[in-house]
Write an enzyme that holds these catalytic residues in place. Sequence first.
Site, PDB file in Angstrom:
ATOM      1  N   SER A   1       0.791  -1.227   0.000  1.00  0.00           N
ATOM      2  CA  SER A   1       0.000   0.000   0.000  1.00  0.00           C
ATOM      3  C   SER A   1       0.825   1.279   0.000  1.00  0.00           C
ATOM      4  O   SER A   1       0.352   2.308  -0.454  1.00  0.00           O
ATOM      5  CB  SER A   1      -0.952  -0.006   1.190  1.00  0.00           C
TER       6      SER A   1
ATOM      7  N   HIS B   1      -5.595  -3.663  -1.764  1.00  0.00           N
ATOM      8  CA  HIS B   1      -5.402  -2.635  -2.798  1.00  0.00           C
ATOM      9  C   HIS B   1      -5.470  -3.209  -4.213  1.00  0.00           C
ATOM     10  O   HIS B   1      -5.216  -2.499  -5.180  1.00  0.00           O
ATOM     11  CB  HIS B   1      -4.061  -1.925  -2.598  1.00  0.00           C
TER      12      HIS B   1
ATOM     13  N   LYS C   1     -12.155  -0.240   0.002  1.00  0.00           N
ATOM     14  CA  LYS C   1     -11.333   0.573  -0.910  1.00  0.00           C
ATOM     15  C   LYS C   1     -12.022   0.666  -2.266  1.00  0.00           C
ATOM     16  O   LYS C   1     -13.004   1.380  -2.375  1.00  0.00           O
ATOM     17  CB  LYS C   1      -9.921   0.006  -0.944  1.00  0.00           C
TER      18      LYS C   1
HETATM   19  C1  LIG Z   1      -6.398  -1.002   3.946  1.00  0.00           C
HETATM   20  C2  LIG Z   1      -5.848  -2.337   4.174  1.00  0.00           C
HETATM   21  C3  LIG Z   1      -6.437  -3.192   5.106  1.00  0.00           C
HETATM   22  C4  LIG Z   1      -7.576  -2.757   5.976  1.00  0.00           C
HETATM   23  O1  LIG Z   1      -8.776  -2.756   5.295  1.00  0.00           O
HETATM   24  P1  LIG Z   1     -10.036  -2.019   5.957  1.00  0.00           P
HETATM   25  O2  LIG Z   1     -11.192  -2.640   5.266  1.00  0.00           O
HETATM   26  O3  LIG Z   1      -9.876  -0.571   5.693  1.00  0.00           O
HETATM   27  O4  LIG Z   1     -10.003  -2.343   7.408  1.00  0.00           O
HETATM   28  C5  LIG Z   1      -5.916  -4.466   5.244  1.00  0.00           C
HETATM   29  N1  LIG Z   1      -4.854  -4.872   4.518  1.00  0.00           N
HETATM   30  C6  LIG Z   1      -4.251  -4.071   3.624  1.00  0.00           C
HETATM   31  C7  LIG Z   1      -3.095  -4.588   2.830  1.00  0.00           C
HETATM   32  C8  LIG Z   1      -4.729  -2.773   3.425  1.00  0.00           C
HETATM   33  O5  LIG Z   1      -4.130  -1.967   2.551  1.00  0.00           O
END
Ligand SMILES: *Cc1c(COP(=O)(O)O)cnc(C)c1O
Length: 391
Positions: free
Chosen positions: A180, A208, A239
Amino acid sequence: MKEFEFLKAELDKMKENKTWQQMKQIETKQGPSVEVKGENVIQLSSNNYLGLTSHPRLVEAAKRAAEEFGAGTGSVRTIAGTFTMHNELEKKLANFKKTEAALVFQSGFTTNQGVLSSILTKEDIVISDELNHASIIDGIRLTKADKKVYRHVDMDDLERVLKKSMNYRMRLIVTDGVFSMDGNIAPLPDIVKLAEAYDAFVMVDDAHASGVLGKNGRGTVNHFGLDGRVHIQVGTLSKAIGVLGGYAAGSQVLIDYLRHKGRPFLFSTSHPPAVTAACIEAIDVLLEEPEHMEKLWENTAYFKDKLVQMGLTLTKSETPIVPILIGEEEKAQALSDLLLTRGVFAQSIVYPTVAQGKARIRTIITAEHTKEELDRALEVIRSAAKELQLV
Ligand SMILES: *Cc1c(COP(=O)(O)O)cnc(C)c1O
């Protein structure tokens, strides 16, 4: 009343070394541009890759679900909080990910906690990329399994660890699908090959990558043609999917186990109808409207090209995550502040989210940005970077 002096001391230190941040407050809905302090600014910092947070079909589905099924569910899934739509979403996700089954958690964060904490015992070893997301790290912390970290995407290092781990019940390799903070893609074909050679399991967190990579946004496993060869696929609904939630997808055995042992699943209330209905609609949008993903990649290529032409240093990103490397925390924050005063919302990312001295401005391009907006943002970035002597 007694004050938390020791906490205050730490906060003061953060202010000193410029890692203390003020959260920016958005006064309109999320989108390619938003209002901050009454000013319209171009949004380059959301994870709203496809613009689904306010897609009319999702909003309509949420409204209808709230009217028909209420604002909340009143229970955890395992007691009285499983509605028909919760099961429907899980069936859809399993289909989408080409797995036997899927289970939805409250967020991607709790999915990693629930999966890792429930399947790993002291007879196992978990082998994790050093740049994996905080939720993976925290999930691992909750277990009694042995832990090894391999150097970022370093397959020789991963193999070295695997070789020394043959006496465990389970070797579980865990990786982000897309990292990320840098935007690079995990070398999944090599990871799977090593896993097969050393009789290990693979877990990929595609937070992502879902909605971004693979056919209709199925993620990195599908992107690399590895369907059926990765044991656990974690995804987020927060996301590119535009709403809220996380899920694990895999075999029926895995999902049955998580349904009985995944603690965030067992002990936290299920998603409100509006959330679940919007997620169901989002999967349909991914399948029926591939144009959003096409636009996302077109915008990304255009934007990256122009930044490189400006002389800015980017990370080796292979995705719509476009981080501009700055280095010093103070400089990154100064650039971010200057950009905001000129109409561009581009958040600086500093320690501890990234390593000290590796501060950056992380931009994420979305399908909704018009060429005019991208050009306007690019011009602001160019002039601000010049003024701060970064180019
Ligand atoms: C954003 C993210 C999460 C968390 O996801 P949420 O649904 O926002 O809790 C978990 N793992 C990775 C790799 C992320 O980038």
